[in-house]
Design a protein around this motif. Structure first.
Motif, PDB file in Angstrom:
ATOM      1  N   GLY A   1       0.836  -1.195   0.000  1.00 43.56           N
ATOM      2  CA  GLY A   1       0.000   0.000   0.000  1.00 43.56           C
ATOM      3  C   GLY A   1       0.867   1.239   0.000  1.00 43.56           C
ATOM      4  N   TYR A   2       0.231   2.393  -0.151  1.00 45.63           N
ATOM      5  CA  TYR A   2       0.945   3.676  -0.128  1.00 45.63           C
ATOM      6  C   TYR A   2       0.189   4.612   0.813  1.00 45.63           C
ATOM      7  N   PRO A   3       0.912   5.481   1.533  1.00 54.01           N
ATOM      8  CA  PRO A   3       0.251   6.352   2.520  1.00 54.01           C
ATOM      9  C   PRO A   3      -0.352   7.614   1.894  1.00 54.01           C
ATOM     10  N   TYR A   4      -0.858   7.458   0.673  1.00 59.78           N
ATOM     11  CA  TYR A   4      -1.485   8.602   0.006  1.00 59.78           C
ATOM     12  C   TYR A   4      -2.346   8.079  -1.140  1.00 59.78           C
ATOM     13  N   SER A   5      -3.220   8.967  -1.639  1.00 64.14           N
ATOM     14  CA  SER A   5      -4.101   8.645  -2.770  1.00 64.14           C
ATOM     15  C   SER A   5      -3.966   9.765  -3.801  1.00 64.14           C
ATOM     16  N   TRP A   6      -4.716   9.656  -4.871  1.00 62.63           N
ATOM     17  CA  TRP A   6      -4.771  10.738  -5.864  1.00 62.63           C
ATOM     18  C   TRP A   6      -6.185  11.304  -5.921  1.00 62.63           C
ATOM     19  N   LEU A   7      -6.256  12.636  -5.947  1.00 64.81           N
ATOM     20  CA  LEU A   7      -7.500  13.317  -6.292  1.00 64.81           C
ATOM     21  C   LEU A   7      -7.441  13.579  -7.802  1.00 64.81           C
TER      22      LEU A   7
ATOM     23  N   LEU B   1      -3.808  15.297  -7.961  1.00 63.79           N
ATOM     24  CA  LEU B   1      -3.102  15.827  -6.782  1.00 63.79           C
ATOM     25  C   LEU B   1      -2.927  14.699  -5.774  1.00 63.79           C
ATOM     26  N   GLN B   2      -1.733  14.520  -5.260  1.00 61.11           N
ATOM     27  CA  GLN B   2      -1.562  13.610  -4.129  1.00 61.11           C
ATOM     28  C   GLN B   2      -2.312  14.165  -2.933  1.00 61.11           C
ATOM     29  N   VAL B   3      -3.147  13.311  -2.339  1.00 61.41           N
ATOM     30  CA  VAL B   3      -3.918  13.707  -1.145  1.00 61.41           C
ATOM     31  C   VAL B   3      -3.815  12.593  -0.104  1.00 61.41           C
ATOM     32  N   PRO B   4      -4.124  12.868   1.156  1.00 60.98           N
ATOM     33  CA  PRO B   4      -4.081  11.819   2.178  1.00 60.98           C
ATOM     34  C   PRO B   4      -5.116  10.732   1.877  1.00 60.98           C
ATOM     35  N   ASN B   5      -4.802   9.492   2.276  1.00 59.80           N
ATOM     36  CA  ASN B   5      -5.799   8.422   2.155  1.00 59.80           C
ATOM     37  C   ASN B   5      -7.064   8.837   2.911  1.00 59.80           C
TER      38      ASN B   5
ATOM     39  N   ALA C   1     -15.366  16.972 -13.181  1.00 57.68           N
ATOM     40  CA  ALA C   1     -15.393  15.685 -12.449  1.00 57.68           C
ATOM     41  C   ALA C   1     -14.241  15.662 -11.466  1.00 57.68           C
ATOM     42  N   LYS C   2     -14.498  15.070 -10.320  1.00 59.56           N
ATOM     43  CA  LYS C   2     -13.410  14.869  -9.358  1.00 59.56           C
ATOM     44  C   LYS C   2     -13.681  13.593  -8.572  1.00 59.56           C
TER      45      LYS C   2
END
Ligand code: APR
Ligand code: PHB
Length: 397
Positions: A188-194, A231-235, A270-271
């Protein structure tokens, strides 16, 4: 346009999932005179509008052309000969042709690939059933596996010579492989994408991958007037917490280079938030059930490998089925899983490398940030280092 109302009861190849993998496999099998049935749980409109990636390796584009899905691709697709890396307020271009012996990529959204393949399948392929949800795949270790599926309020079974699970990460075909017979590797990774779609002209004529201590940003595109931005965002981020102005302000901050240029703004249409994960299920075959695309492996989207890996899996699989049909030999089918996994693990490593080089982890130390800058400086300074990125990004043979 031919639609399929009857629920087929038998097929040489039963395909679970009508995303890129399932649709392309059905198309390639049809070209080899091998009958298949595609069962897709969602409706056509949902599948065609599902926002995903948009980079086609040359091999993927050639495969689509070869199966009759290249006309709009060549008319509307954007050929890109490089990408930009923004970091430490600098901008560096990675040129593909000079580093790869002439290779480039095509920017053409997965939504468009899916639309083209659906149109082809409905106009002249085998049965493609929407609203057909596979409930279970049984008899993987028999000579006649079956798919039990629900369609229009009734339950049916589809008896097959082979079943191919193209039903993605959340599909059910993987469950046909006994737990003791499969192994799952994941990270896993400690971030997500918006992910954002905006009616705004792209900030640059090529994709921009931006490293920033505020977090990663990607500036991609769908056309000369539509931008696809990440954009990288927090999980666990809720898209509702990101109004348009906040998105644009953050994109500006992360794009930042000495020349002071900022992305053009426009209405966001869209987002959504997408998680980042690396997953591989081994083997990709059990008896007469095979797993292709996201059903077998997931990569973080940073390297734009998901769709291309799925296309490679099913292109090789269609060739193996054609070999079986032509010679009666299962040699290529028996070698398929190992052959795919070598390619999958290479793409997993590349996607992991691009992701960890460009994203800033929560609480990341200043030391680790300097290591990232040093790694990016190496890419900017050395054609050997840049060639490793360019070869993987444009697709290895
Ligand atoms: N029965 C029928 N269809 C199903 C079922 C089921 N039980 N479960 C899932 N599906 C369908 C989904 O609705 C989806 O349309 O399977 C399809 C899987 O498609 P994808 O998830 O797009 O996977 P794949 O075709 O392998 O394509 C990989 O898609 O997710 C992206 O980033 C990924 O670009 C990559 C590409
Ligand atoms: C996209 O255009 O959606 C895209 C492009 C490149 C990536 C990921 C996504 O690495």
């Amino acid at each position: 346009m031919r639609t399929t109302s009857a629920a087929p009861a038998a097929a040489t190849v039963g395909i679970v999932g009508g995303g890129p993998a399932g649709l392309l496999l059905a198309r390639l099998l049809h070209r080899s005179g091998i009958d298949s049935v595609v069962l897709e749980s969602r409706d056509r409109a949902y599948v065609e509008q599902r926002q995903r990636a948009g980079i086609l390796e040359q091999g993927t584009a050639d495969t689509l052309r070869g199966c009759g899905a290249g006309e709009r691709l060549d008319r509307e697709g954007l050929v890109h000969h490089g990408i930009r890396l923004h970091y430490d307020r600098r901008s560096h271009r990675v040129d593909f042709p000079s580093l790869t012996g002439g290779r480039s990529v095509l920017v053409y959204a997965q939504t468009e690939v899916v639309k083209d393949l659906i149109a082809l399948q409905l106009s002249g392929g085998g049965p493609l059933l929407f609203g057909a949800r596979a409930l279970a795949v049984e008899g993987a270790d028999t000579g006649r596996p079956v798919i039990r599926y629900a369609h229009r309020g009734r339950e049916h079974t589809l008896a097959c010579d082979y079943v191919v699970g193209c039903d993605g990460f959340h599909g059910i075909t993987r469950d046909a492989v006994p737990a003791a017979a499969r192994r799952t590797y994941e990270r896993g990774y400690p971030y997500s994408w918006l992910g954002v779609l905006a009616e705004a002209p792209p900030s640059c004529d090529e994709l921009v991958y931006a490293h920033s201590e505020r977090g990663f940003a990607l500036f991609s595109m769908r056309s000369p007037t539509v931008s696809r931005l990440y954009l990288q965002v927090p999980n666990g981020t809720d898209p509702a917490d990101w109004p348009d102005d906040r998105i644009w302000d953050e994109l500006d901050a992360r794009y930042a280079t000495e020349d002071g240029r900022q992305p053009a703004r426009g209405p966001i249409t869209a987002k959504s938030v997408l998680p980042m994960r690396s997953v591989v299920t081994e083997p990709m075959r059990y008896g007469r059930v095979l797993l292709a695309g996201d059903a077998a492996h997931i990569v973080p989207p940073t390297g734009a490998k998901g769709l291309n890996l799925a296309a490679s899996d099913v292109t090789e699989l269609a060739g193996a089925f054609a070999h079986l049909k032509g010679t009666g030999s299962t040699r290529k089918l028996d070698a398929w899983s190992d052959s795919c996994l070598r390619r999958v693990w290479r793409a997993e490593h590349f996607s992991y490398s691009m992701t960890t080089a460009l994203h800033t982890e929560p609480g990341q130390s200043a030391f680790d940030t300097r290591l990232q800058i040093a790694r990016l400086d190496r890419l900017a300074a050395s054609p050997h280092a840049a060639a490793e990125l360019a070869e993987n990004y444009t697709g290895l043979p």
